[in-house]
Design a protein around this motif. Structure first.
Motif, PDB file in Angstrom:
ATOM      1  N   VAL A  77      75.283 -30.104   5.439  1.00 15.45           N
ATOM      2  CA  VAL A  77      74.626 -30.045   6.728  1.00 15.45           C
ATOM      3  C   VAL A  77      73.197 -30.562   6.600  1.00 15.45           C
ATOM      4  O   VAL A  77      72.463 -30.140   5.698  1.00 15.45           O
ATOM      5  N   ARG A  78      72.820 -31.469   7.466  1.00 15.42           N
ATOM      6  CA  ARG A  78      71.412 -31.843   7.531  1.00 15.42           C
ATOM      7  C   ARG A  78      70.696 -30.816   8.406  1.00 15.42           C
ATOM      8  O   ARG A  78      71.222 -30.348   9.412  1.00 15.42           O
ATOM      9  N   HIS A  79      69.488 -30.453   8.015  1.00 18.56           N
ATOM     10  CA  HIS A  79      68.684 -29.487   8.765  1.00 18.56           C
ATOM     11  C   HIS A  79      68.530 -29.889  10.227  1.00 18.56           C
ATOM     12  O   HIS A  79      68.685 -31.064  10.593  1.00 18.56           O
ATOM     13  N   GLY A  80      68.183 -28.926  11.054  1.00 21.25           N
ATOM     14  CA  GLY A  80      67.914 -29.204  12.454  1.00 21.25           C
ATOM     15  C   GLY A  80      66.630 -30.010  12.634  1.00 21.25           C
ATOM     16  O   GLY A  80      65.851 -30.187  11.696  1.00 21.25           O
ATOM     17  N   GLU A  81      66.437 -30.487  13.844  1.00 19.42           N
ATOM     18  CA  GLU A  81      65.250 -31.302  14.142  1.00 19.42           C
ATOM     19  C   GLU A  81      63.962 -30.535  13.839  1.00 19.42           C
ATOM     20  O   GLU A  81      63.823 -29.373  14.210  1.00 19.42           O
ATOM     21  N   GLN A  82      63.055 -31.201  13.172  1.00 26.07           N
ATOM     22  CA  GLN A  82      61.774 -30.593  12.799  1.00 26.07           C
ATOM     23  C   GLN A  82      60.760 -30.724  13.939  1.00 26.07           C
ATOM     24  O   GLN A  82      60.714 -31.737  14.626  1.00 26.07           O
ATOM     25  N   GLN A  83      59.958 -29.707  14.105  1.00 24.68           N
ATOM     26  CA  GLN A  83      58.871 -29.750  15.087  1.00 24.68           C
ATOM     27  C   GLN A  83      57.892 -30.859  14.714  1.00 24.68           C
ATOM     28  O   GLN A  83      57.470 -30.963  13.562  1.00 24.68           O
ATOM     29  N   ASP A  84      57.536 -31.697  15.679  1.00 28.84           N
ATOM     30  CA  ASP A  84      56.556 -32.776  15.477  1.00 28.84           C
ATOM     31  C   ASP A  84      56.959 -33.735  14.369  1.00 28.84           C
ATOM     32  O   ASP A  84      56.105 -34.332  13.706  1.00 28.84           O
ATOM     33  N   ALA A  85      58.270 -33.922  14.156  1.00 30.10           N
ATOM     34  CA  ALA A  85      58.731 -34.827  13.105  1.00 30.10           C
ATOM     35  C   ALA A  85      58.264 -36.254  13.347  1.00 30.10           C
ATOM     36  O   ALA A  85      58.017 -37.018  12.411  1.00 30.10           O
ATOM     37  N   ASP A 122      56.843 -31.675   6.229  1.00 28.76           N
ATOM     38  CA  ASP A 122      57.701 -30.514   6.404  1.00 28.76           C
ATOM     39  C   ASP A 122      57.129 -29.652   7.509  1.00 28.76           C
ATOM     40  O   ASP A 122      55.961 -29.784   7.894  1.00 28.76           O
ATOM     41  N   GLY A 123      57.952 -28.764   8.030  1.00 27.93           N
ATOM     42  CA  GLY A 123      57.488 -27.886   9.091  1.00 27.93           C
ATOM     43  C   GLY A 123      58.649 -27.116   9.687  1.00 27.93           C
ATOM     44  O   GLY A 123      59.799 -27.261   9.257  1.00 27.93           O
ATOM     45  N   PRO A 124      58.369 -26.283  10.692  1.00 22.24           N
ATOM     46  CA  PRO A 124      59.423 -25.484  11.324  1.00 22.24           C
ATOM     47  C   PRO A 124      60.316 -26.344  12.210  1.00 22.24           C
ATOM     48  O   PRO A 124      59.987 -27.492  12.531  1.00 22.24           O
ATOM     49  N   LEU A 125      61.426 -25.771  12.631  1.00 22.51           N
ATOM     50  CA  LEU A 125      62.306 -26.462  13.555  1.00 22.51           C
ATOM     51  C   LEU A 125      61.702 -26.504  14.950  1.00 22.51           C
ATOM     52  O   LEU A 125      60.978 -25.597  15.368  1.00 22.51           O
ATOM     53  N   SER A 126      62.033 -27.549  15.677  1.00 24.05           N
ATOM     54  CA  SER A 126      61.691 -27.613  17.095  1.00 24.05           C
ATOM     55  C   SER A 126      62.655 -26.708  17.858  1.00 24.05           C
ATOM     56  O   SER A 126      63.686 -26.284  17.320  1.00 24.05           O
ATOM     57  N   PRO A 127      62.364 -26.397  19.128  1.00 22.19           N
ATOM     58  CA  PRO A 127      63.329 -25.621  19.920  1.00 22.19           C
ATOM     59  C   PRO A 127      64.708 -26.295  19.948  1.00 22.19           C
ATOM     60  O   PRO A 127      65.736 -25.622  19.912  1.00 22.19           O
ATOM     61  N   ARG A 128      64.706 -27.607  19.998  1.00 22.04           N
ATOM     62  CA  ARG A 128      65.983 -28.331  19.970  1.00 22.04           C
ATOM     63  C   ARG A 128      66.672 -28.155  18.620  1.00 22.04           C
ATOM     64  O   ARG A 128      67.891 -28.002  18.551  1.00 22.04           O
ATOM     65  N   GLY A 129      65.891 -28.150  17.536  1.00 19.44           N
ATOM     66  CA  GLY A 129      66.455 -27.938  16.208  1.00 19.44           C
ATOM     67  C   GLY A 129      67.077 -26.561  16.058  1.00 19.44           C
ATOM     68  O   GLY A 129      68.113 -26.402  15.408  1.00 19.44           O
ATOM     69  N   VAL A 130      66.447 -25.546  16.657  1.00 20.87           N
ATOM     70  CA  VAL A 130      67.001 -24.190  16.642  1.00 20.87           C
ATOM     71  C   VAL A 130      68.349 -24.163  17.357  1.00 20.87           C
ATOM     72  O   VAL A 130      69.322 -23.560  16.873  1.00 20.87           O
ATOM     73  N   ARG A 131      68.417 -24.832  18.490  1.00 17.05           N
ATOM     74  CA  ARG A 131      69.680 -24.882  19.238  1.00 17.05           C
ATOM     75  C   ARG A 131      70.763 -25.616  18.446  1.00 17.05           C
ATOM     76  O   ARG A 131      71.929 -25.192  18.424  1.00 17.05           O
ATOM     77  N   GLN A 132      70.383 -26.711  17.781  1.00 20.25           N
ATOM     78  CA  GLN A 132      71.345 -27.455  16.955  1.00 20.25           C
ATOM     79  C   GLN A 132      71.948 -26.557  15.878  1.00 20.25           C
ATOM     80  O   GLN A 132      73.165 -26.528  15.675  1.00 20.25           O
ATOM     81  N   LEU A 150      77.692 -30.669  19.167  1.00 21.90           N
ATOM     82  CA  LEU A 150      76.418 -30.904  19.854  1.00 21.90           C
ATOM     83  C   LEU A 150      76.607 -31.736  21.119  1.00 21.90           C
ATOM     84  O   LEU A 150      77.212 -32.812  21.069  1.00 21.90           O
ATOM     85  N   PRO A 151      76.068 -31.265  22.254  1.00 19.27           N
ATOM     86  CA  PRO A 151      76.070 -32.125  23.438  1.00 19.27           C
ATOM     87  C   PRO A 151      75.163 -33.334  23.204  1.00 19.27           C
ATOM     88  O   PRO A 151      74.308 -33.323  22.315  1.00 19.27           O
ATOM     89  N   THR A 152      75.341 -34.364  23.977  1.00 15.46           N
ATOM     90  CA  THR A 152      74.627 -35.629  23.766  1.00 15.46           C
ATOM     91  C   THR A 152      73.119 -35.441  23.671  1.00 15.46           C
ATOM     92  O   THR A 152      72.459 -36.051  22.824  1.00 15.46           O
ATOM     93  N   GLU A 153      72.560 -34.573  24.484  1.00 15.30           N
ATOM     94  CA  GLU A 153      71.098 -34.417  24.507  1.00 15.30           C
ATOM     95  C   GLU A 153      70.560 -33.727  23.256  1.00 15.30           C
ATOM     96  O   GLU A 153      69.345 -33.716  23.026  1.00 15.30           O
ATOM     97  N   LEU A 154      71.429 -33.166  22.444  1.00 11.19           N
ATOM     98  CA  LEU A 154      70.982 -32.513  21.206  1.00 11.19           C
ATOM     99  C   LEU A 154      71.276 -33.358  19.963  1.00 11.19           C
ATOM    100  O   LEU A 154      71.078 -32.889  18.844  1.00 11.19           O
ATOM    101  N   ARG A 155      71.696 -34.586  20.157  1.00 16.50           N
ATOM    102  CA  ARG A 155      72.010 -35.456  19.010  1.00 16.50           C
ATOM    103  C   ARG A 155      70.772 -36.273  18.637  1.00 16.50           C
ATOM    104  O   ARG A 155      70.450 -37.259  19.295  1.00 16.50           O
TER     105      ARG A 155
END
Length: 200
Positions: free
Chosen positions: A8-16, A22-32, A186-191
């Motif tokens: 598994v690749r990690h979820g989307e990073q905040q401010d990537a 490195d950094g925390p996940l974005s809200p979208r990354g948490v949902r992923q 994942l729905p399209t908007e979370l890809r």
């Protein structure tokens, strides 16, 4: 007997997009990560390992919170890295990628991935299901290894955030790729996380 690796690749990073290492996940990354955990909730995992980097560890925490039987273990073998350097048979179009990469980074990545392959791409004496939460290039190297492709072929093998790749390691036969970068959860908007255009 078969050993199943769920990469598994990690979820989307905040401010990537700002190039932070490195950094925390974005809200979208948490949902992923949450949706992927829901998809894999019925898998009888025997263990989970994660890159020590924050974005991977946070993904692991979200996922394993829904899998109470396992606790993620950090492993330096799953760290983000450059798996190999340029070779004579590599297409010239890939050369620019290595412009800012040092020999030390390449040597460290090669050693790391040799150890990672020895750790996880070896047969098990019993059926096992193992979750590995890591990074794009690490997953690309595992896929390249399954096919026995040239060292440079990890380049251009991309996995989206919270994408799922499954490898089956068999006792008497070579490993097989069951699925790569599966995004059905994942729905399209979370890809996210795939290059719109290859930079090389």
């Amino acid at each position: 007997m078969s050993r199943y690796l769920y990469l598994v690749r990690h979820g989307e990073q905040q401010d990537a997009e700002h190039g932070l290492p490195d950094g925390p996940l974005s809200p979208r990354g948490v949902r992923q990560a949450t949706l992927l955990a829901e998809r894999l909730g019925g898998v009888p995992f025997d263990g989970a390992w994660t890159s020590p980097l924050q974005r991977a560890q946070e993904t692991a925490r979200i996922m394993t919170a829904r899998m109470p039987a396992i606790e993620p273990e950090p492993s330096a073998l799953l760290m983000d890295c450059i798996p190999s350097g340029p070779t004579s048979d590599m297409p010239h179009a890939f050369e620019s990628f290595f412009g800012g990469v040092t020999e030390e980074e390449i040597e460290a990545g090669e050693a790391q991935m040799a150890d990672a392959v020895s750790e996880w791409l070896t047969p098990s004496r019993e059926d096992r299901h193992e979750l590995l939460i890591t990074h794009n290039f690490v997953i690309a190297w595992f896929v390249r290894e399954v096919f026995g492709a040239a060292p440079w072929r990890w380049m251009g093998v991309n996995q989206a955030n919270a994408g799922l790749t499954i490898i089956r390691v068999r006792s008497a036969k070579p490993p097989v790729l069951i699925t790569h970068n599966d995004l059905g959860h994942l729905p399209t908007e979370l890809r996210t996380g795939l290059p719109v255009e290859q930079p090389y």
